[in-house]
Design an enzyme around this catalytic site. Sequence first.
Site, PDB file in Angstrom:
ATOM      1  N   ASP A 142       0.811  -1.219   0.000  1.00  0.00           N
ATOM      2  CA  ASP A 142       0.000   0.000   0.000  1.00  0.00           C
ATOM      3  C   ASP A 142       0.842   1.266   0.000  1.00  0.00           C
ATOM      4  O   ASP A 142       0.376   2.327   0.412  1.00  0.00           O
ATOM      5  CB  ASP A 142      -0.924   0.009   1.217  1.00  0.00           C
ATOM      6  CG  ASP A 142      -0.162  -0.072   2.534  1.00  0.00           C
ATOM      7  OD1 ASP A 142       0.920  -0.696   2.564  1.00  0.00           O
ATOM      8  OD2 ASP A 142      -0.641   0.487   3.540  1.00  0.00           O
ATOM      9  N   ARG A 173       4.996   1.020 -11.631  1.00  0.00           N
ATOM     10  CA  ARG A 173       4.372   0.636 -10.350  1.00  0.00           C
ATOM     11  C   ARG A 173       3.427  -0.550 -10.548  1.00  0.00           C
ATOM     12  O   ARG A 173       3.409  -1.494  -9.746  1.00  0.00           O
ATOM     13  CB  ARG A 173       3.605   1.823  -9.747  1.00  0.00           C
ATOM     14  CG  ARG A 173       4.485   2.966  -9.281  1.00  0.00           C
ATOM     15  CD  ARG A 173       3.725   3.957  -8.417  1.00  0.00           C
ATOM     16  NE  ARG A 173       2.620   4.612  -9.100  1.00  0.00           N
ATOM     17  CZ  ARG A 173       2.732   5.736  -9.808  1.00  0.00           C
ATOM     18  NH1 ARG A 173       3.912   6.325  -9.945  1.00  0.00           N
ATOM     19  NH2 ARG A 173       1.660   6.286 -10.373  1.00  0.00           N
ATOM     20  N   LYS A 189      -6.690  -0.447   6.274  1.00  0.00           N
ATOM     21  CA  LYS A 189      -5.586  -0.101   7.168  1.00  0.00           C
ATOM     22  C   LYS A 189      -5.540   1.401   7.389  1.00  0.00           C
ATOM     23  O   LYS A 189      -5.769   2.179   6.457  1.00  0.00           O
ATOM     24  CB  LYS A 189      -4.264  -0.573   6.584  1.00  0.00           C
ATOM     25  CG  LYS A 189      -3.121  -0.519   7.587  1.00  0.00           C
ATOM     26  CD  LYS A 189      -1.765  -0.504   6.915  1.00  0.00           C
ATOM     27  CE  LYS A 189      -1.365   0.913   6.523  1.00  0.00           C
ATOM     28  NZ  LYS A 189       0.062   1.044   6.184  1.00  0.00           N
ATOM     29  N   GLU A 244      -3.594   0.359  13.500  1.00  0.00           N
ATOM     30  CA  GLU A 244      -2.128   0.445  13.479  1.00  0.00           C
ATOM     31  C   GLU A 244      -1.606   1.662  14.248  1.00  0.00           C
ATOM     32  O   GLU A 244      -1.481   2.749  13.691  1.00  0.00           O
ATOM     33  CB  GLU A 244      -1.607   0.494  12.034  1.00  0.00           C
ATOM     34  CG  GLU A 244      -0.088   0.538  11.968  1.00  0.00           C
ATOM     35  CD  GLU A 244       0.456   0.567  10.547  1.00  0.00           C
ATOM     36  OE1 GLU A 244       1.687   0.664  10.396  1.00  0.00           O
ATOM     37  OE2 GLU A 244      -0.339   0.511   9.591  1.00  0.00           O
ATOM     38  N   GLU A 265       1.590   2.803  15.287  1.00  0.00           N
ATOM     39  CA  GLU A 265       3.022   2.486  15.161  1.00  0.00           C
ATOM     40  C   GLU A 265       3.878   3.392  16.034  1.00  0.00           C
ATOM     41  O   GLU A 265       3.816   4.615  15.933  1.00  0.00           O
ATOM     42  CB  GLU A 265       3.483   2.611  13.709  1.00  0.00           C
ATOM     43  CG  GLU A 265       4.975   2.320  13.570  1.00  0.00           C
ATOM     44  CD  GLU A 265       5.502   2.387  12.157  1.00  0.00           C
ATOM     45  OE1 GLU A 265       6.704   2.136  11.961  1.00  0.00           O
ATOM     46  OE2 GLU A 265       4.720   2.702  11.239  1.00  0.00           O
ATOM     47  N   LYS A 278      -2.225  -4.028  14.187  1.00  0.00           N
ATOM     48  CA  LYS A 278      -0.920  -3.984  13.510  1.00  0.00           C
ATOM     49  C   LYS A 278       0.019  -3.095  14.328  1.00  0.00           C
ATOM     50  O   LYS A 278       0.115  -1.902  14.091  1.00  0.00           O
ATOM     51  CB  LYS A 278      -1.055  -3.451  12.077  1.00  0.00           C
ATOM     52  CG  LYS A 278       0.287  -3.416  11.329  1.00  0.00           C
ATOM     53  CD  LYS A 278       0.127  -3.095   9.858  1.00  0.00           C
ATOM     54  CE  LYS A 278       1.483  -3.049   9.165  1.00  0.00           C
ATOM     55  NZ  LYS A 278       1.379  -2.875   7.700  1.00  0.00           N
ATOM     56  N   SER A 305       2.524  -8.330   8.872  1.00  0.00           N
ATOM     57  CA  SER A 305       1.954  -7.440   7.865  1.00  0.00           C
ATOM     58  C   SER A 305       3.119  -6.590   7.370  1.00  0.00           C
ATOM     59  O   SER A 305       3.310  -5.448   7.791  1.00  0.00           O
ATOM     60  CB  SER A 305       0.845  -6.559   8.450  1.00  0.00           C
ATOM     61  OG  SER A 305       0.320  -5.699   7.447  1.00  0.00           O
ATOM     62  N   TYR A 358       4.528   6.866   4.817  1.00  0.00           N
ATOM     63  CA  TYR A 358       4.065   6.179   3.615  1.00  0.00           C
ATOM     64  C   TYR A 358       3.713   7.207   2.555  1.00  0.00           C
ATOM     65  O   TYR A 358       2.688   7.195   1.985  1.00  0.00           O
ATOM     66  CB  TYR A 358       2.840   5.308   3.943  1.00  0.00           C
ATOM     67  CG  TYR A 358       3.191   4.090   4.755  1.00  0.00           C
ATOM     68  CD1 TYR A 358       3.759   2.984   4.149  1.00  0.00           C
ATOM     69  CD2 TYR A 358       2.985   4.066   6.128  1.00  0.00           C
ATOM     70  CE1 TYR A 358       4.093   1.859   4.877  1.00  0.00           C
ATOM     71  CE2 TYR A 358       3.326   2.946   6.866  1.00  0.00           C
ATOM     72  CZ  TYR A 358       3.873   1.839   6.246  1.00  0.00           C
ATOM     73  OH  TYR A 358       4.199   0.744   6.986  1.00  0.00           O
TER      74      TYR A 358
END
Length: 364
Positions: A34, A56, A147, A188, A190, A230, A301, A364
């Site tokens: 992703d 891509r 996500k 998630e 993180e 996650k 993941s 990301y």
Amino acid sequence: MPHQYPPLTTEQKKELSTIAHKIVAPGKGILAADESTGSMAKRMSSIGVDNTEEYRRYYRQILFEGTEQVKQHIGGIIFFHETLYQKNDHGVTFVKLIKDKGIVPGIKVDLGVVPLAGTNGETTTQGLDGLNERCAQYKKDGADFAKWRCVLKITDTTPSRLAIMENANVLARYASICQQNCIVPIVEPEILPDGTHDLKRCQYITEKVLAAVYKALSDHHIYLEGTLLKPNMVTPGHACTHKYTSEEIAMATVTALRRTVPPAVPGVTFLSGGQSEEEASINLNAINKCPLHKPWALTFSYGRALQASALKAWSGKKDHTKAAEAEFVKRAQANGLAAEGKYVASGAAGAAAGQSLFVAGHAY
């Protein structure tokens, strides 16, 4: 007296639970494919390839075609918006391609981190506006899970209580919207590996963050049986001078989860957090061999930790496609075994298996 409204129907709960358990069936984990267009630009530049849509698409095709050999290890794939609507060379949509192999398609739905005012450089995650409409459309287009990534950082003054509570609340609101659309939310929170902190400090912060997240999920009436977590593994900061064994990392990680994550949650799908491919597999294996009781599936993941060797082997050349696919298959098999505590490091490293994948302030 609190009341849950609007409640999920029995049918919705059954669908959510079934999807979640399918993704984290024994020996299965998630391929995180992703990366945003900006993140892919960094990946492509590292191998000297232009960041075009066709490059891509072709690179993702290599990974998705490779799942035929490892469909017993890949339970779900997280797509970026662009990828969800792309097709392989034969005109088959990527969604259909992986669904035909029994793999669940997912979608990244957050819109990135933004500064959180009133903090020392901390962030929250945007994308709640319009999320209900986006989720409804993504469900129609084949995505069964989603996500959303929130980011916290360990320093002498962070994470602050404000950042912990804000991000926990954002994750809960996102999860609620997903479940109303019969999409399983991956939660998630993180904690970045940046810094000099030791293992004990990371464990303490991880416990505080996860406790806040599950309090917020409870407040928002989230159906835990239809969610996945996650988190980061509990590891020392990347600049910490003391080296810890995989067994020490496993004990700290499982202890933190046992203190905070309800047994109702079907699975914990760890992010790799800048670990090398081999390191991520070894630590996941140690976590599953940890002698403490573990009521959830503990699996992966991974994005970079499943793709680094494949990307390097491909290097933008079509005649390297099979070599790249083989590298992906090798890592997927390794992590599938690690998810059951059966991985034995062979020393036959891939093209980038031992290479550190740490990126400061990773986004990301």
